[in-house]
Design a protein around this motif. Structure first.
Motif, PDB file in Angstrom:
ATOM      1  N   MET A  15      -3.511 -27.434 -31.838  1.00 53.87           N
ATOM      2  CA  MET A  15      -4.594 -27.886 -32.715  1.00 53.87           C
ATOM      3  C   MET A  15      -5.211 -26.718 -33.490  1.00 53.87           C
ATOM      4  O   MET A  15      -5.632 -26.867 -34.638  1.00 53.87           O
ATOM      5  N   ASP A  16      -5.265 -25.533 -32.867  1.00 56.01           N
ATOM      6  CA  ASP A  16      -5.860 -24.382 -33.539  1.00 56.01           C
ATOM      7  C   ASP A  16      -5.054 -23.983 -34.774  1.00 56.01           C
ATOM      8  O   ASP A  16      -5.617 -23.622 -35.812  1.00 56.01           O
ATOM      9  N   ILE A  17      -3.713 -24.065 -34.659  1.00 58.38           N
ATOM     10  CA  ILE A  17      -2.859 -23.767 -35.815  1.00 58.38           C
ATOM     11  C   ILE A  17      -3.067 -24.799 -36.911  1.00 58.38           C
ATOM     12  O   ILE A  17      -3.130 -24.471 -38.101  1.00 58.38           O
ATOM     13  N   PHE A  18      -3.211 -26.070 -36.517  1.00 59.44           N
ATOM     14  CA  PHE A  18      -3.418 -27.136 -37.498  1.00 59.44           C
ATOM     15  C   PHE A  18      -4.710 -26.910 -38.273  1.00 59.44           C
ATOM     16  O   PHE A  18      -4.753 -27.095 -39.491  1.00 59.44           O
ATOM     17  N   VAL A  19      -5.777 -26.515 -37.572  1.00 68.30           N
ATOM     18  CA  VAL A  19      -7.068 -26.274 -38.245  1.00 68.30           C
ATOM     19  C   VAL A  19      -6.918 -25.159 -39.286  1.00 68.30           C
ATOM     20  O   VAL A  19      -7.393 -25.265 -40.418  1.00 68.30           O
ATOM     21  N   LEU A  20      -6.235 -24.094 -38.901  1.00 69.21           N
ATOM     22  CA  LEU A  20      -6.045 -22.957 -39.807  1.00 69.21           C
ATOM     23  C   LEU A  20      -5.258 -23.364 -41.055  1.00 69.21           C
ATOM     24  O   LEU A  20      -5.694 -23.131 -42.195  1.00 69.21           O
ATOM     25  N   LEU A  21      -4.104 -23.989 -40.840  1.00 65.86           N
ATOM     26  CA  LEU A  21      -3.240 -24.348 -41.964  1.00 65.86           C
ATOM     27  C   LEU A  21      -3.820 -25.483 -42.799  1.00 65.86           C
ATOM     28  O   LEU A  21      -3.718 -25.486 -44.034  1.00 65.86           O
ATOM     29  N   ALA A  22      -4.444 -26.445 -42.143  1.00 63.85           N
ATOM     30  CA  ALA A  22      -5.019 -27.578 -42.878  1.00 63.85           C
ATOM     31  C   ALA A  22      -6.140 -27.110 -43.802  1.00 63.85           C
ATOM     32  O   ALA A  22      -6.246 -27.561 -44.952  1.00 63.85           O
ATOM     33  N   THR A  23      -6.971 -26.194 -43.305  1.00 62.54           N
ATOM     34  CA  THR A  23      -8.049 -25.657 -44.146  1.00 62.54           C
ATOM     35  C   THR A  23      -7.473 -24.903 -45.340  1.00 62.54           C
ATOM     36  O   THR A  23      -7.941 -25.059 -46.479  1.00 62.54           O
ATOM     37  N   MET A  24      -6.439 -24.093 -45.089  1.00 63.50           N
ATOM     38  CA  MET A  24      -5.833 -23.308 -46.153  1.00 63.50           C
ATOM     39  C   MET A  24      -5.261 -24.204 -47.252  1.00 63.50           C
ATOM     40  O   MET A  24      -5.569 -24.042 -48.436  1.00 63.50           O
ATOM     41  N   PHE A  25      -4.450 -25.198 -46.861  1.00 63.06           N
ATOM     42  CA  PHE A  25      -3.786 -26.030 -47.863  1.00 63.06           C
ATOM     43  C   PHE A  25      -4.750 -27.015 -48.514  1.00 63.06           C
ATOM     44  O   PHE A  25      -4.563 -27.388 -49.677  1.00 63.06           O
ATOM     45  N   ALA A  26      -5.784 -27.430 -47.790  1.00 59.78           N
ATOM     46  CA  ALA A  26      -6.806 -28.284 -48.412  1.00 59.78           C
ATOM     47  C   ALA A  26      -7.517 -27.527 -49.525  1.00 59.78           C
ATOM     48  O   ALA A  26      -7.791 -28.084 -50.604  1.00 59.78           O
ATOM     49  N   CYS A  27      -7.799 -26.257 -49.281  1.00 59.16           N
ATOM     50  CA  CYS A  27      -8.426 -25.422 -50.318  1.00 59.16           C
ATOM     51  C   CYS A  27      -7.484 -25.237 -51.507  1.00 59.16           C
ATOM     52  O   CYS A  27      -7.918 -25.257 -52.660  1.00 59.16           O
ATOM     53  N   PHE A  28      -6.188 -25.050 -51.219  1.00 57.84           N
ATOM     54  CA  PHE A  28      -5.209 -24.935 -52.308  1.00 57.84           C
ATOM     55  C   PHE A  28      -5.236 -26.188 -53.185  1.00 57.84           C
ATOM     56  O   PHE A  28      -5.240 -26.101 -54.417  1.00 57.84           O
ATOM     57  N   VAL A  29      -5.249 -27.354 -52.531  1.00 60.73           N
ATOM     58  CA  VAL A  29      -5.148 -28.628 -53.255  1.00 60.73           C
ATOM     59  C   VAL A  29      -6.352 -28.861 -54.152  1.00 60.73           C
ATOM     60  O   VAL A  29      -6.216 -29.337 -55.291  1.00 60.73           O
ATOM     61  N   ILE A  30      -7.537 -28.504 -53.694  1.00 63.16           N
ATOM     62  CA  ILE A  30      -8.745 -28.773 -54.499  1.00 63.16           C
ATOM     63  C   ILE A  30      -9.029 -27.662 -55.502  1.00 63.16           C
ATOM     64  O   ILE A  30     -10.035 -27.710 -56.210  1.00 63.16           O
TER      65      ILE A  30
END
Length: 430
Positions: free
Chosen positions: A1-16
């Motif tokens: 889950m910790d990896i998911f939080v890191l990557l999800a935040t990164m790619f969510a920022c990329f998308v917006i």
């Protein structure tokens, strides 16, 4: 889950649409909060990321490359390449001149975008005037510029060295890129000759001997830069950082006192553009350092390694999968952040499969370089289209043979490690 939080935040920022550097920093902060480490630790890593003395290599080489590209050296490299090719009278000679001129300038500027702009602004109008299709001329310029990502002094090789934590010397990476860069240039020349004979392109025209001698003498001043940078480092006269500083002084001297094409009042604007570029790169490196720190704490590299090992234990299949991954990444993310994100994740996997880190660096450079020639992020593609005055759609319809050649060279570099490692070993660098 910790990896998911890191990557999800990164790619969510990329998308917006959050700038990549800030996306990396926000991902590091989110990951730090999730695993419960103090925010001060992330801030210290951001500071540590740009506190290395080796960082000075970047501003020195960027400034030297900018002075050389804008100060008349590019035009003289094109003229010198025209002299070399013109004597052969080969069909499609100007397309060969384009690739050869880019090879020379790549060994001076270290920037693919600078090569595309500098060589393209000279060669594309000249090729069109001589009867070459405009889109073809643009495609030659775009793909030839990828050489600058491989041959020294490549800025991105410096970034890769920093992304490995300085475990690989910059000069080793410089030397590793020489043969792959020349192989790429030679392959593009062969493609240009094949297309020239198929489409009946104009032949090269030789210069009068007096004019050719004058062009050669003027070009020597620029070619000496290669001797200063590489010869000085290999002879132990100065380090890579000192070579960058000497290259700046030499470029300034040649531009302002020998060629005298550049106006003194334009220098502040050039320095300002250089500072903006350096600030952007340094910010990326700083924020990527914090992400790498949080990744290490979450044991992401070890988990990624275990994932790939669960898919295949065959080194050749693994390298093919990595190539596909890096090609996709190169099309979606700009080169510097791609290197800073992918290197700490993939390096442990590469080591577990017995891939030399220097060899992996060349694989990464070429993959991401191909991505720069492809939408939606391709910086080389956009600059080339702007300089060539053509649309992206027109270029994409005709660029596929060039993609094919670059992919063939990529396979050679991937599965023949000696292409990258032969020269460093010969010089005793590895």
């Amino acid at each position: 889950m910790d990896i998911f939080v890191l990557l999800a935040t990164m790619f969510a920022c990329f998308v917006i649409g959050v700038p990549i550097a800030y996306s990396l920093a926000l991902a590091a902060i989110a990951g730090a909060f999730w695993i419960g480490i103090p925010l001060e630790a992330v801030m210290l890593k951001i500071s540590d990321g740009v506190s290395k003395v080796s960082m000075l290599t970047i501003p020195f080489f960027v400034l030297a490359g900018a002075i050389m590209a804008e100060g008349g050296m590019a035009r003289r490299m094109v003229a010198f390449a025209d002299v070399l090719v013109g004597f052969t009278g080969v069909r499609g000679g100007l397309s060969v001149v384009n690739v050869l001129a880019t090879t020379f300038l790549s060994g001076i500027s270290g920037s693919a975008v600078a090569d595309t702009s500098a060589v393209g602004s000279v060669m594309i109008p000249q090729m069109v005037k001589s009867g070459f299709p405009r889109v073809y001329s643009t495609n030659v310029t775009i793909t030839a510029s990828v050489q600058a990502l491989l041959v020294p002094p490549s800025h991105n090789a410096v970034i890769y060295s920093l992304a490995t934590g300085g475990s690989i010397s910059i000069i080793t990476l410089f030397m590793a890129g020489v043969v792959p860069g020349l192989v790429l240039g030679f392959s593009l020349i062969v493609l240009c000759l094949v297309i020239a004979y198929r489409d009946r392109h104009p032949r090269g025209v030789s210069m009068p001997m007096r004019e050719a001698a004058k062009v050669t003498v003027e070009a020597i001043w620029g070619l000496v830069t290669l001797v200063i940078i590489l010869g000085g480092i290999l002879a132990g006269i100065f380090t890579a950082i000192e070579a960058g500083a000497v290259a700046c002084l030499w470029a300034f001297f040649v531009t302002m006192f020998v060629y005298r094409d550049y106006r003194w009042r334009d220098l502040p604007a050039l320095v300002h553009r250089t500072l903006r570029t350096v600030a952007m790169v340094m910010t990326l490196i700083a924020c990527a350092s914090s992400v790498g720190y949080v990744m290490a704490l979450t044991q992401m590299p070890a988990k990624i390694t275990a994932f790939f090992l669960s898919i295949t234990g065959d080194k050749h299949i693994f390298l093919f999968l990595i190539n596909i991954l890096l090609l996709i990444m190169g099309c979606l993310v700009d080169m510097a952040p791609s290197i800073l994100i992918a290197t700490p994740i993939l390096m442990p996997v590469m080591l577990s499969f017995g891939v030399d880190p220097v060899h992996f660096g060349m694989i990464m450079m070429l993959n991401l370089g191909i991505g720069l020639c492809h939408p939606p992020v391709g910086a080389i593609l956009f600059v080339g289209c702007a300089v060539g005055n053509v649309t992206i759609e027109e270029v994409m319809r005709r660029i596929w043979p060039f993609y094919g050649v670059m992919f063939l060279v990529l396979m050679l570099v991937t599965y023949l490690p000696d292409l990258s490692l032969w020269l460093p070993r010969l010089l005793g660098l590895t």
